[in-house]
Scaffold this motif. Structure first.
Motif, PDB file in Angstrom:
ATOM      1  N   ILE A 324     -31.434 -15.795   1.760  1.00  0.00           N
ATOM      2  CA  ILE A 324     -29.986 -15.777   1.270  1.00  0.00           C
ATOM      3  C   ILE A 324     -29.951 -15.700  -0.084  1.00  0.00           C
ATOM      4  O   ILE A 324     -30.825 -16.537  -0.645  1.00  0.00           O
ATOM      5  CB  ILE A 324     -29.167 -16.730   2.051  1.00  0.00           C
ATOM      6  CG1 ILE A 324     -29.039 -16.415   3.402  1.00  0.00           C
ATOM      7  CG2 ILE A 324     -27.694 -16.604   1.119  1.00  0.00           C
ATOM      8  CD1 ILE A 324     -28.205 -17.480   4.073  1.00  0.00           C
ATOM      9  N   ARG A 360     -24.006  -8.013   4.463  1.00  0.00           N
ATOM     10  CA  ARG A 360     -25.001  -8.389   5.594  1.00  0.00           C
ATOM     11  C   ARG A 360     -26.062  -7.199   5.920  1.00  0.00           C
ATOM     12  O   ARG A 360     -25.213  -6.020   6.235  1.00  0.00           O
ATOM     13  CB  ARG A 360     -24.226  -8.900   7.012  1.00  0.00           C
ATOM     14  CG  ARG A 360     -25.353  -9.041   7.934  1.00  0.00           C
ATOM     15  CD  ARG A 360     -24.426  -9.516   9.153  1.00  0.00           C
ATOM     16  NE  ARG A 360     -25.365  -9.842  10.428  1.00  0.00           N
ATOM     17  CZ  ARG A 360     -25.326  -8.758  11.391  1.00  0.00           C
ATOM     18  NH1 ARG A 360     -24.571  -7.482  11.233  1.00  0.00           N
ATOM     19  NH2 ARG A 360     -26.120  -9.089  12.357  1.00  0.00           N
ATOM     20  N   ASN A 361     -27.053  -7.211   5.774  1.00  0.00           N
ATOM     21  CA  ASN A 361     -28.113  -6.140   5.878  1.00  0.00           C
ATOM     22  C   ASN A 361     -27.467  -4.878   5.239  1.00  0.00           C
ATOM     23  O   ASN A 361     -27.824  -3.992   5.647  1.00  0.00           O
ATOM     24  CB  ASN A 361     -28.318  -5.861   7.472  1.00  0.00           C
ATOM     25  CG  ASN A 361     -28.868  -7.016   8.055  1.00  0.00           C
ATOM     26  OD1 ASN A 361     -29.726  -7.754   7.278  1.00  0.00           O
ATOM     27  ND2 ASN A 361     -28.755  -7.120   9.499  1.00  0.00           N
ATOM     28  N   LEU A 402     -27.148 -11.141   2.530  1.00  0.00           N
ATOM     29  CA  LEU A 402     -27.632 -11.615   3.826  1.00  0.00           C
ATOM     30  C   LEU A 402     -28.729 -10.503   4.383  1.00  0.00           C
ATOM     31  O   LEU A 402     -28.294  -9.545   4.680  1.00  0.00           O
ATOM     32  CB  LEU A 402     -26.741 -12.087   4.875  1.00  0.00           C
ATOM     33  CG  LEU A 402     -25.465 -12.900   4.577  1.00  0.00           C
ATOM     34  CD1 LEU A 402     -24.660 -13.176   5.956  1.00  0.00           C
ATOM     35  CD2 LEU A 402     -26.125 -14.296   4.095  1.00  0.00           C
ATOM     36  N   ASP A 404     -30.444 -10.317   7.598  1.00  0.00           N
ATOM     37  CA  ASP A 404     -30.207 -11.010   8.925  1.00  0.00           C
ATOM     38  C   ASP A 404     -30.993 -10.274   9.991  1.00  0.00           C
ATOM     39  O   ASP A 404     -30.466  -9.944  10.703  1.00  0.00           O
ATOM     40  CB  ASP A 404     -28.773 -11.459   9.040  1.00  0.00           C
ATOM     41  CG  ASP A 404     -28.469 -12.181  10.375  1.00  0.00           C
ATOM     42  OD1 ASP A 404     -29.336 -13.071  10.707  1.00  0.00           O
ATOM     43  OD2 ASP A 404     -27.275 -11.953  10.833  1.00  0.00           O
ATOM     44  N   PHE A 409     -26.212 -14.242  12.041  1.00  0.00           N
ATOM     45  CA  PHE A 409     -24.981 -14.179  11.637  1.00  0.00           C
ATOM     46  C   PHE A 409     -24.309 -12.827  12.506  1.00  0.00           C
ATOM     47  O   PHE A 409     -25.218 -11.672  12.466  1.00  0.00           O
ATOM     48  CB  PHE A 409     -24.607 -14.004  10.357  1.00  0.00           C
ATOM     49  CG  PHE A 409     -24.869 -15.020   9.414  1.00  0.00           C
ATOM     50  CD1 PHE A 409     -23.881 -16.075   9.139  1.00  0.00           C
ATOM     51  CD2 PHE A 409     -26.213 -15.039   8.939  1.00  0.00           C
ATOM     52  CE1 PHE A 409     -24.611 -17.000   8.276  1.00  0.00           C
ATOM     53  CE2 PHE A 409     -26.595 -15.987   7.951  1.00  0.00           C
ATOM     54  CZ  PHE A 409     -25.556 -17.250   7.677  1.00  0.00           C
ATOM     55  N   GLU A 411     -21.144 -10.341  13.374  1.00  0.00           N
ATOM     56  CA  GLU A 411     -19.379  -9.917  13.363  1.00  0.00           C
ATOM     57  C   GLU A 411     -18.659 -10.125  14.498  1.00  0.00           C
ATOM     58  O   GLU A 411     -19.118  -9.956  15.764  1.00  0.00           O
ATOM     59  CB  GLU A 411     -19.326  -8.415  12.522  1.00  0.00           C
ATOM     60  CG  GLU A 411     -20.089  -8.145  11.548  1.00  0.00           C
ATOM     61  CD  GLU A 411     -19.848  -7.004  11.024  1.00  0.00           C
ATOM     62  OE1 GLU A 411     -18.681  -6.524  10.502  1.00  0.00           O
ATOM     63  OE2 GLU A 411     -20.798  -6.493  10.652  1.00  0.00           O
ATOM     64  N   LEU A 418     -16.974 -12.663  10.208  1.00  0.00           N
ATOM     65  CA  LEU A 418     -18.379 -13.076  11.195  1.00  0.00           C
ATOM     66  C   LEU A 418     -17.910 -14.294  12.267  1.00  0.00           C
ATOM     67  O   LEU A 418     -17.034 -15.089  11.836  1.00  0.00           O
ATOM     68  CB  LEU A 418     -19.214 -13.803  10.291  1.00  0.00           C
ATOM     69  CG  LEU A 418     -20.000 -12.997   9.161  1.00  0.00           C
ATOM     70  CD1 LEU A 418     -20.977 -13.566   8.123  1.00  0.00           C
ATOM     71  CD2 LEU A 418     -20.818 -11.855   9.800  1.00  0.00           C
TER      72      LEU A 418
END
Length: 775
Positions: A324, A360-361, A402, A404, A409, A411, A418
């Motif tokens: 992170i 995220r990603n 992130l 991930d 994590f 959604e 999240l």
């Protein structure tokens, strides 16, 4: 029939001898179709291009922003705009981007096709899955609005050549069928791997440095504040058997070519990030250990440290967090730490886009970092005042990245946020504590009080140990924690009752505070109204001098020449006209004063206010050799949010007297123009004049208190001059009025044949506000 036969024969000859002359074949086919007596077809006049450009993209700011958005939609990482010879009309604008570029099919069926449905069919961009920012089909009209000639050079990765298309917008005149106008497209060696360059020649507007900065602010809504991953690094994530590439962000740079020297006018570092007080970064390594850095060149801070999962043990790893990274820029307003010329624009952006966003990603996760979303409880912490230095969402621009791959994590099913789990709680804990560590370090260096009860030792606050606790800022969070505790049911009930009572007490306090705030705002509003009326009366006193002087002269003349019948009638007519104008003029101020018995704010129909002002003033304009036509209305029902009517009197009269002085300084007759309308849920008013204009360096200064170009050098000069002297407060009060209603005021690029244009935007009245006042 003879004409039809001739066209048929010419078409046959062209097909036989010049089959590649598609323009001629199309033209003859269109003419031949006109002889069809049974069927009719739609045709498009070429003049529609000019009309649509004017109607769809009325403002030059909108036009440029649409072209920047097109680069964003093309997955560009960087777009550069360079204005050449733009201080006068006729310059050139270059727009370079490193996006995907266009194939010939995309160029022909996308850009050259009016009302194409590509953005409707493909709402996400090809490479980075960005949500399309540009409006459907506006780009080509934006180019036409800006200049007379366009040259597009574009290339894609898969092609080994570049395409060059040139469009002369002057060809698109009325009475010509749109399909009969051709534009040359050629292939040339590639200039770069991929991307598009627009060259717009014959610019229709001037582009000063101040105007270019305003464009930057205008398009900043689509700009990701900064990329967390380096632009040259591509991180691929295997998910659902698909490869997706992380969006590295989008950067815009605005340049101006002066004397063959390229000057950067605005980019995200010069406009925002160069002025941050501190940069706070945090990492979670592969072992779960938190690391932070705090850098401030201004305060000479460079500190690194550890953040553990246990506030009392900074080496304790986070069990659920890996890979992170986040970075945040920290700002403190109204403290002299940000240059004044940048502070207002940065704060305005922070109100809309401040806070910490989450990716995220490579994909944005909503609603984290959206306006009014307080997912890190920064605003709640400010209200709680456990830590005193400012640290709300408005004080930060930041991003969390992130990576991930293991789906720690996830959604929610609604794609809004999240799922609440231990990993998310640890993430919030890490981010909040790292940010607060940075805030406290800055406060210590600045010698600012950190917690209540902290004492001063001489001129320095005592050193204290601040234990930054895990996130539990609200009563609701505390309540949830107590529910988890084991113990007697009766004890839990008593505790719950106490918490509920505490909640009610706090609600009562909040309601009382709201009432007091409302009273204070009303009082402040009336003080502002009274001060604006005072300025208006001050201006009036100076204006009246001319009329009184003229009437005294006429009366004196009549007393001396009473027996001279040849000139008596003529002078009486002049006197009568002066008195009529004077009565009209004074009635306006009488109305301004009488409005102050009204204490209630109500929605104002801006056009009606402007027209009433014009009726009172236009005779004075004629006397001053100024053409002042009836204000232009764009649309109907132009109600602003509730305001006081005398505030508009102050605004308009300030604009008028400033314009009058500016025109007088030119030594020529002049013109004033007012235009009102609705745009993007804001009522706007544009006040233009042909005076001596506003210099580049003064475009922002004119709204500062006590800044004036008309103050006399000595007191005795006031009585020797008929010119209205400036206090330097008029436009400052106007700005205060406008901003108090969440509006904005700025000097914008002047319209054709004018030298100055000031634009006001005030939010339009909400439906409920109109209903409340029966409007």
């Amino acid at each position: 029939m003879m004409e039809e036969k001739k066209i048929r024969e010419e078409l046959e000859r062209t097909l036989a001898n010049d089959s590649s002359n598609y323009s001629k074949i199309l033209e003859l086919s269109s003419k031949l179709a006109s002889f069809d007596q049974e069927n009719v077809r739609f045709s498009v006049d070429a003049g529609v291009i000019d009309r649509l450009g004017t109607e769809l993209v009325a403002r030059q700011e909108t036009a440029v922003s649409e072209l920047v958005k097109n680069s964003y939609d093309a997955d560009a990482i960087k777009v550069t705009l360079k204005f050449e010879n733009s201080d006068s009309i006729g310059g050139t604008l270059y727009i370079y981007d490193d996006g995907l570029g266009m194939t010939k099919e995309q160029l022909v069926n996308g850009f050259m096709r009016i009302s194409s449905t590509d953005k409707l069919r493909n709402p996400l961009s090809e490479r980075y899955n960005r949500k399309r920012a540009g409006q459907k089909g506006i780009g080509r009209f934006a180019v036409q609005r800006l200049g007379e000639k366009l040259t597009i050079t574009t290339q894609t990765l898969k092609d080994d050549f570049a395409l060059v298309l040139t469009i002369d917008w002057n060809k698109y005149q009325g009475d010509i069928d749109l399909s009969n106008i051709t534009n040359k497209i050629i292939t040339v060696p590639k200039r770069k791997d991929e991307g598009t360059t627009l060259k717009i020649e014959g610019l229709k507007d001037k582009w000063t440095q101040a105007a270019i900065k305003r464009i930057y602010r205008y398009v900043s809504a689509i700009i990701q504040p900064f990329p967390l991953s380096k632009s040259e690094e591509e991180i691929e994530i295997k998910e659902k058997d698909e490869i997706s590439t992380i969006d590295p962000g989008f950067k815009t740079v605005f340049k101006k070519l002066d004397n063959n020297k390229s000057i950067i006018i605005a980019d995200e570092s010069s406009m925002i990030y160069d002025h941050a007080l501190a940069e706070i970064e945090g990492w979670i390594d592969d072992n779960g250990l938190g690391i932070y850095s705090i850098i401030s060149k201004q305060l000479k801070i460079e500190e690194y440290g550890e953040i553990g999962s246990d506030p009392d043990n900074m080496t304790a790893p986070f069990s659920k967090l890996r890979k992170i990274r986040f970075k945040a820029y920290y700002y403190i307003y109204n403290s002299g730490l940000i240059p004044k010329m940048h502070e207002t624009s940065i704060k305005k952006l922070a109100r809309e886009y401040g806070g910490i966003r989450l990716y995220r990603n490579g994909f944005r996760v909503l609603p984290y970092g959206e306006r009014k979303d307080d997912w890190l409880k920064l605003d709640a912490s400010i209200r709680q005042r456990s830590i005193l230095p400012v640290h709300g969402n408005i004080n930060f621009f930041g991003f969390v990245e992130l990576i991930d791959t293991k789906k720690v994590f996830n959604e929610t099913s609604s794609r809004e946020g999240l799922i609440e789990n231990e990993a998310l709680i640890q993430l919030q804990n890490f981010l909040y504590r790292t940010l607060i560590t940075g805030v406290i370090k800055v406060a210590e260096i600045r010698n600012i009080k950190i917690v209540s009860g902290q004492k001063k030792e001489g001129n320095i606050y005592e050193k204290i140990e601040v234990r930054i606790k895990d996130i539990a800022h609200t009563l609701e969070a505390l309540d949830l924690e107590l529910e988890k505790e084991e113990g007697n049911i009766q004890v839990k009930r008593k505790r719950r009752k106490k918490i509920q009572k505490l909640k009610k007490d706090i609600e009562k306090i909040a309601e009382l505070q709201k009432e007091e705030t409302s009273k204070m705002l009303k009082e402040k509003s009336m003080l502002r109204v009274l001060s604006s009326v005072g300025i208006t009366i001050g201006q009036f006193i100076h204006e009246v001098r001319d009329y009184v002087s003229s009437m005294e002269s006429d009366v004196k003349f009549l007393l001396e020449k009473l027996r001279s019948d040849t000139v008596l009638t003529e002078r009486l007519l002049i006197l009568d006209k002066n008195i009529t104008t004077f009565k009209s003029y004074t009635s306006y101020f009488d109305n301004v004063i009488s409005q102050n018995v009204v204490r209630e704010l109500r929605p104002i129909e801006i056009q009606n206010v402007v027209e009433n002002f014009w009726k009172s003033i236009h005779n004075d304009a004629i006397k001053s050799d100024i053409e002042f036509s009836l204000p232009i209305r764009n649309g109907s029902y132009l109600y602003t949010r509730p305001m006081h009517p005398s505030e508009w009197s102050s605004i308009l009269f300030n604009f008028y007297t400033n314009a009058k002085k500016a025109i007088k300084r030119t030594g020529k007759s002049g013109e004033i123009k007012i235009e009102c309308g609705l745009e993007d849920n804001n009522m706007f008013l544009e006040f233009s004049d042909t005076g001596d204009g506003i210099s580049k360096e003064n475009e922002e200064k004119i709204f500062e208190e006590f800044f004036t170009t008309t103050s006399p050098n000595a007191l005795e000069e006031i009585d020797e001059s008929n010119e209205i002297t400036g206090t330097g407060l008029g436009l400052k009060i106007v700005k205060d009025i406008v901003t108090s209603y969440r509006g904005c005021i700025q000097v914008v690029s002047p319209k054709e044949n004018f030298n100055t244009c000031i634009r006001i935007e005030i939010p339009k009245a909400a439906d409920k506000e109109l209903d409340d006042y029966g409007l």
